[in-house]
Design an enzyme around this catalytic site. Sequence first.
Site, mmCIF file in Angstrom:
data_model
loop_
_atom_site.group_PDB
_atom_site.id
_atom_site.type_symbol
_atom_site.label_atom_id
_atom_site.label_comp_id
_atom_site.label_asym_id
_atom_site.label_seq_id
_atom_site.Cartn_x
_atom_site.Cartn_y
_atom_site.Cartn_z
ATOM 1 N N GLY A 1 0.821 -1.204 0.000
ATOM 2 C CA GLY A 1 0.000 0.000 0.000
ATOM 3 C C GLY A 1 0.852 1.250 0.000
ATOM 4 N N ASN A 2 0.215 2.387 0.217
ATOM 5 C CA ASN A 2 0.947 3.656 0.283
ATOM 6 C C ASN A 2 0.286 4.557 1.324
ATOM 7 O OD1 ASN A 2 -1.062 5.525 -1.113
ATOM 8 N ND2 ASN A 2 -0.814 3.912 -2.651
ATOM 9 N N ARG A 3 0.883 5.714 1.558
ATOM 10 C CA ARG A 3 0.469 6.567 2.672
ATOM 11 C C ARG A 3 -0.611 7.589 2.339
ATOM 12 N NH1 ARG A 3 3.835 6.061 6.943
ATOM 13 N NH2 ARG A 3 5.909 5.169 6.572
#
Length: 228
Positions: free
Chosen positions: A33-35
């Site tokens: 995932g990412n932020r």
Amino acid sequence: RGADAGVADLAGRHVVVSAGGTREPLDPVRFLGNRSSGRQGYALAQVAAARGARVTLVSANVSLPAPAGVDVVRVGTALELREAVLNARQDADAVVMAAAVADFRPAAMAAGKIKKKDGVEPAPVELVRNPDILAEISADRARAGQVVVGFAAETDEVLANGRAKLARKGCDLLVVNEVGVDKTFGSEHNEAVVLGADGTETPVPHGPKSALADVVWDLVAARLGSET
Ligand code: CTP
Ligand code: CA
């Protein structure tokens, strides 16, 4: 400025906004995932609705309340986000890709939870490219005159990298954020420059994400012309 003046300058328009960050599954319980918090995309959707637009918000893994009067389509992966955007854009006047789309996904998702084993090194994760949704919807517009907007976060050579990315993607506008301490990720505030395919450069001073959203919709509205 439409919203500043309380004018519904996007009335009769349908706009699509993607928000959040995609998650690419490794196994039934894990993902890459990412932020991205989704805040900028949600602000864009909220402001467009306030300016009179019908809004479809394609939302990837965001824990924010749905803005009032906005149709929310929830997705998880980049492939799901692509399907939802391609579907929603058919009758849209504008598409804004604020979502952080994973560039890669695991080549295969394990059917069961990946288990560790004493004395055995973990297998490397093989990745494959995800489709570039922004490039795709820019190259092949669903409607004549449809305005397509991308976002980019850059750490170095912000303007040069932004110009190159705008040309590569083929979109009409690219919002370039300078990533730094207390800027962009998970923050309430943003600082950006909006690059136009027509060579224009619109700086947006440090301020709330709703202010950046207003600038983006001003630039979109100017490119939509007066036909409805
Ligand atoms: N984007 C997209 N599909 C992808 C990757 C990105 O539609 N598979 C969109 C994002 O929503 C954003 C824009 O493209 O609007 C720019 O994303 P960014 O990650 O900055 O661009 P990339 O081409 O992936 O370049 P980089 O190698 O710098 O990550
Ligand atoms: Ca990327």
